[in-house]
Design a protein around this motif. Structure first.
Motif, PDB file in Angstrom:
ATOM      1  N   GLN A  41       0.811  -1.213   0.000  1.00  0.00           N
ATOM      2  CA  GLN A  41       0.000   0.000   0.000  1.00  0.00           C
ATOM      3  C   GLN A  41       0.847   1.267   0.000  1.00  0.00           C
ATOM      4  OE1 GLN A  41      -3.443   0.143  -0.278  1.00  0.00           O
ATOM      5  NE2 GLN A  41      -3.158  -2.021  -0.764  1.00  0.00           N
ATOM      6  N   LYS A  98     -16.173  -3.482  -0.121  1.00  0.00           N
ATOM      7  CA  LYS A  98     -16.902  -2.288  -0.561  1.00  0.00           C
ATOM      8  C   LYS A  98     -18.216  -2.088   0.178  1.00  0.00           C
ATOM      9  CE  LYS A  98     -19.460  -4.358  -4.459  1.00  0.00           C
ATOM     10  NZ  LYS A  98     -18.851  -5.509  -5.087  1.00  0.00           N
ATOM     11  N   ASP A 163     -13.529  -7.661  -5.818  1.00  0.00           N
ATOM     12  CA  ASP A 163     -12.538  -7.411  -6.864  1.00  0.00           C
ATOM     13  C   ASP A 163     -11.416  -6.488  -6.398  1.00  0.00           C
ATOM     14  OD1 ASP A 163     -13.893  -5.018  -6.681  1.00  0.00           O
ATOM     15  OD2 ASP A 163     -14.725  -5.080  -8.710  1.00  0.00           O
ATOM     16  N   GLN A 164     -11.305  -6.295  -5.078  1.00  0.00           N
ATOM     17  CA  GLN A 164     -10.222  -5.495  -4.520  1.00  0.00           C
ATOM     18  C   GLN A 164      -9.528  -6.281  -3.417  1.00  0.00           C
ATOM     19  OE1 GLN A 164     -12.075  -1.850  -3.209  1.00  0.00           O
ATOM     20  NE2 GLN A 164     -12.127  -0.983  -5.266  1.00  0.00           N
ATOM     21  N   SER A 166      -7.902  -7.294   0.052  1.00  0.00           N
ATOM     22  CA  SER A 166      -8.290  -6.990   1.425  1.00  0.00           C
ATOM     23  C   SER A 166      -7.168  -7.398   2.379  1.00  0.00           C
ATOM     24  CB  SER A 166      -9.569  -7.735   1.799  1.00  0.00           C
ATOM     25  OG  SER A 166      -9.305  -9.122   1.997  1.00  0.00           O
TER      26      SER A 166
END
Length: 226
Positions: A41, A98, A163-164, A166
């Motif tokens: 990140q 999300k 789709d992201q 985690s």
């Protein structure tokens, strides 16, 4: 003002202090997942390395909430418990799905990672020589749920949930890597997990972190077993 002006007349500011501090032993252990997350990140952090002698003889242990490490500092927030730290970073850095449905599934997946990590730790620290063969034999049954989770999400071509990425993905990535060290062929029957491991490990910032001396020079566990 002294120390602020260089000869050129420009201001010289001290380097920024990383926002996060990891206080832990000089091992990968329960901190490599959060380190991988922070690296991927683009976050900076500092390490306060605790030696075995200083832990046993110094004052730190008595100040830790549960008498154990890791300890994690985010500004004036102090956290203990590795999964609480991962969840905090998940909320802070947008790594918690999300919506509430995805968050619930991410929690479920991460609890599954913790179940297997606890079994692994018990093997490493209490029963390595006598228990390794049986542990490796039972390992496919413990890995299968993660293969199933992947198969239920975009045919296994994405992440554990949605789709992201985690925080649970970073935790599973670390768990799979240490099990590959324990049993190199453990993913042979799990094509989705194998592809997932390769996909995450080659994300540019993760790849750079895994190749860094800091990662490579840290043993997986504190007793030399792996």
């Amino acid at each position: 003002m002294p120390g602020l002006l260089e000869d050129s007349g420009s201001f010289s500011l001290p380097p920024p202090v990383p926002p996060y501090t990891i206080v832990y032993f000089p091992v990968q252990g329960r901190c490599e997942a959060m380190r991988t997350l922070l690296a991927d990140q683009g976050q900076s952090w500092q390490e306060e390395v605790v030696t075995k002698d200083s832990w046993l003889q110094g004052p730190l242990k008595a100040t830790c909430l549960y008498g154990q490490l890791p300890k994690f500092q985010d500004g004036d927030l102090t956290l203990y418990q590795s999964n609480a730290i991962l969840r905090h970073l998940g909320r802070t850095l947008g790594l918690y799905g999300k919506d509430q449905r995805e968050a619930a599934l991410i929690d479920m997946a991460n609890d599954g990672v913790e179940d297997l990590r606890s079994k692994y730790a018990a093997l490493i620290y209490t029963n390595y020589e006598a228990g390794k063969e049986a542990y490796v034999k039972a390992l496919p049954g413990h890995l299968k749920p993660f293969e199933t989770l992947l198969s239920q999400n975009q045919g296994g071509k994405a992440f554990l949930v949605g789709d992201q990425i985690s925080f649970a993905d970073y935790n599973l990535l670390d768990l799979l890597r240490i099990h590959q060290t324990l049993a190199p062929d453990c993913l042979g029957a799990f094509p989705l997990l194998s592809a997932y491991l390769e996909r995450l490990s080659t994300r540019p910032k993760i790849k750079a972190f895994l190749a860094s001396p800091e990662h490579l020079n840290r043993p997986i566990n504190g007793n030399g077993k792996q």
